[in-house]
Design an enzyme around this catalytic site. Structure first.
Site, mmCIF file in Angstrom:
data_model
loop_
_atom_site.group_PDB
_atom_site.id
_atom_site.type_symbol
_atom_site.label_atom_id
_atom_site.label_comp_id
_atom_site.label_asym_id
_atom_site.label_seq_id
_atom_site.Cartn_x
_atom_site.Cartn_y
_atom_site.Cartn_z
ATOM 1 C CB SER A 55 -0.939 0.002 1.205
ATOM 2 O OG SER A 55 -0.216 0.017 2.426
ATOM 3 C CD GLN A 76 -4.972 -5.127 -25.885
ATOM 4 O OE1 GLN A 76 -4.450 -6.055 -25.267
ATOM 5 N NE2 GLN A 76 -4.534 -4.722 -27.063
ATOM 6 C CB VAL A 78 -9.020 2.615 -20.722
ATOM 7 C CG1 VAL A 78 -8.267 3.763 -21.364
ATOM 8 C CG2 VAL A 78 -9.866 1.875 -21.765
ATOM 9 C CB SER A 89 -11.342 14.190 -28.213
ATOM 10 O OG SER A 89 -12.681 14.124 -28.675
ATOM 11 N NE ARG A 169 -2.949 -5.276 -20.251
ATOM 12 C CZ ARG A 169 -4.017 -5.716 -20.906
ATOM 13 N NH1 ARG A 169 -3.857 -6.558 -21.915
ATOM 14 N NH2 ARG A 169 -5.232 -5.334 -20.553
#
Length: 230
Positions: A55, A76, A78, A89, A169
């Protein structure tokens, strides 16, 4: 693909070590700050990694800028929800004048496949351009755009989530493009916080391969690659 480490918590390993030491010490914060040295930093990070007290890693965050990835990869990416994203955008940025697509290596290596790919991308771009010139908004014309469309994104993750991201990943079983991006991000993270990310990479770097029967069979080579990654 271009990857930059835009910003990270100043002295990330010192911050993490200070947080870890605070958890186990009756000493006040100011005294801890004065006493902690480089040896303490490595010692406490090693301790928390061994104990699983991860943590405290969340106090160090890293912000990356990534250009030239496809929408395949950003979709992938997000899925990793303990992160913040700002993506170019397609609603406000028009692709009429410039349209770039990511070409997979397997298609690039096949002359006929590349011809089909280039032709199709060209047709789609022309159709998109015609719709916008007809007066349709880019936010509607974008429905034609393929997954191959290049995008740009800024990513912020804390160290704990980055370790999880790399574990998934950087694996040989991850899709080639997001794996390439993850390895590039790991190289930069290691430079900023070498102790935290010393054993970062796919799950087999710090333990047995977690993929079971789907293991790539190259565990020794993969461990060597990531332990020497710079």
């Amino acid at each position: 693909m271009n990857i930059e480490l835009l910003h990270y918590t100043p002295e990330p390993e010192r911050t993490v070590a200070l947080a870890a030491r605070l958890c186990y010490s009756p000493t006040g914060l100011n005294e801890l700050k004065e006493k902690i040295g480089s040896g303490d930093i490595r010692q406490f990070i090693d301790k928390i990694m061994t104990l699983g007290h991860h943590s405290v890693l969340e106090h160090a965050s890293f912000t990356f800028g990534v250009e030239g990835i496809s929408r395949v990869t950003s979709h992938q990416l997000v899925r990793h929800r303990v992160a913040s994203y700002s993506q170019q955008s397609q609603r406000y940025v028009s692709h009429v004048e410039r349209f770039d697509a990511v070409l997979p290596p397997s298609i690039a290596a096949n002359e006929e496949a590349k011809r089909i790919f280039d032709f199709t991308v060209g047709v789609v771009h022309q159709a998109y351009k015609q719709l916008v010139e007809m007066g349709l908004q880019p936010e509607d014309a974008r429905y034609l755009l393929p997954n191959a469309t290049e995008t740009k994104i800024i990513i912020t993750m804390n160290a704990r989530e980055l370790l999880h991201f790399f574990r998934l990943r950087c694996c040989e079983r991850a899709q080639w493009e997001i794996r390439s991006m993850a390895v590039g991000m790991l190289k930069l993270a290691k430079q900023a916080a070498p102790t935290i990310f010393r054993d970062a990479g796919p799950g087999c770097v710090a333990g047995p391969c977690p993929e079971g029967e789907f293991c790539c069979g190259r565990t020794a080579q993969v461990r060597k690659q990531f332990r020497s990654l710079t």
